[in-house]
Design a protein around this motif. Structure first.
Motif, short mmCIF file in Angstrom:
data_model
loop_
_atom_site.label_atom_id
_atom_site.label_comp_id
_atom_site.label_asym_id
_atom_site.label_seq_id
_atom_site.Cartn_x
_atom_site.Cartn_y
_atom_site.Cartn_z
N TYR A 89 -2.86 4.68 -3.12
CA TYR A 89 -3.70 5.81 -2.14
C TYR A 89 -4.85 6.79 -3.28
CZ TYR A 89 -6.36 9.33 0.70
OH TYR A 89 -7.22 9.24 0.95
N TYR A 115 -0.75 -1.15 -4.35
CA TYR A 115 -2.40 -0.01 -4.19
C TYR A 115 -1.90 1.22 -3.80
CZ TYR A 115 -3.80 -4.97 -4.17
OH TYR A 115 -4.34 -6.71 -4.58
N GLU A 133 -2.68 7.06 4.88
CA GLU A 133 -3.18 6.33 3.73
C GLU A 133 -2.65 5.14 3.47
OE1 GLU A 133 -2.91 11.53 1.71
OE2 GLU A 133 -1.07 9.73 1.96
N SER A 174 -5.79 6.17 -6.21
CA SER A 174 -6.62 5.29 -6.91
C SER A 174 -7.71 4.76 -6.18
CB SER A 174 -5.64 3.79 -7.12
OG SER A 174 -4.13 4.59 -7.88
N TYR A 175 -7.74 5.40 -5.03
CA TYR A 175 -8.58 4.27 -3.63
C TYR A 175 -9.60 5.71 -3.24
CZ TYR A 175 -7.09 0.22 -5.62
OH TYR A 175 -6.68 -0.59 -6.15
N GLY A 223 -7.78 -1.78 -1.91
CA GLY A 223 -7.35 -2.58 -3.22
C GLY A 223 -7.63 -3.46 -3.10
N GLY A 241 0.99 -1.30 -0.10
CA GLY A 241 0.12 -0.12 0.12
C GLY A 241 1.15 1.16 0.58
N SER A 300 1.52 5.70 0.14
CA SER A 300 0.42 6.57 0.19
C SER A 300 0.99 7.53 -0.92
CB SER A 300 0.58 7.14 1.65
OG SER A 300 2.86 7.74 1.64
N ALA A 305 -4.88 2.54 1.61
CA ALA A 305 -5.11 1.36 0.09
C ALA A 305 -4.50 0.24 0.29
CB ALA A 305 -3.33 2.67 -0.68
#
Length: 207
Positions: free
Chosen positions: A107, A105, A86, A109-110, A94, A69, A71, A90
């Motif tokens: 952050y 993943y 973050e 993107s989410y 994710g 994940g 940030s 994520a």
């Protein structure tokens, strides 16, 4: 970034030093299967490449599967807690929303999913009932979800998506037409694609 595995991460933790230059990062052990890496801005400028290299190296040399994940940038020391939050979000969203398909993943993107998560559950259920007549089973179909995730990831581009899924373009078109018939939303149309993305997100968040 936060690196997580189902297995012990002792050896994975050591590999960070092989990827990044000395004094360009700090690492923090979070648990037996999770650790965090704080990168200087000079490294994070090419964070997409850095995370992919780290993931590929750990999985090929240590033989464990990891998820990462990432940030947004934190510009000073007081922002570290924000960056950790973050990266955690994520990683959580994710893995849940993308069916563990990606492994990395970001952050950024989410952010939409995090916003949607703030809505009360009764509002989400009312929205789903209105748009799907309560028919949600097909949004738990692995093939349907994987196809849509890839299609969205590739900006609704048929050629890129078919390559990403290793299927013929005609097979992809057939799947998308099937999704249209099942849901009433045409994923090839931007507005319908947005609605499908929101519905899929809500279904994942509620299960």
């Amino acid at each position: 970034m936060i690196i997580e595995s189902h297995d012990a991460i002792d050896d994975a933790f050591k590999i960070v030093g092989h990827i990044f230059e000395k004094n360009s990062y700090q690492t923090v052990i979070l648990s037996s299967n999770k650790f965090a890496v704080l990168l200087l801005e000079s490294v994070s400028a090419d964070i997409d490449k850095a995370t992919k290299t780290l993931k590929d190296t750990i999985e090929s040399e240590v033989y464990i599967k990891i998820d990462i994940g990432v940030s947004n940038k934190a510009y000073n020391f007081t922002d570290i807690s924000k960056g950790y939050r973050e990266a955690s979000i994520a990683l959580k969203l994710g893995k849940k929303i993308d069916n563990n398909e990606r492994g990395i993943y970001f952050y950024r993107s989410y952010a939409l999913e995090e916003l949607l998560l703030e809505l009360p559950e009764d509002v989400i259920k009312r929205f789903l009932e209105a748009l799907t007549d309560g028919e949600l089973d097909y949004f738990n179909d692995d093939e349907l979800v994987s196809t849509l995730n890839s299609f969205f990831r590739n900006s609704l581009n048929l050629s890129e998506t078919s390559r990403d899924l290793y299927i013929h373009r005609n097979t992809l078109v057939y799947r998308l037409d099937k999704i249209h018939k099942l849901t009433g939303f045409d994923p090839k149309q931007f507005n319908d694609a947005v609605m499908l993305k929101v519905i899929m997100t809500f279904v994942k968040l509620l299960t």
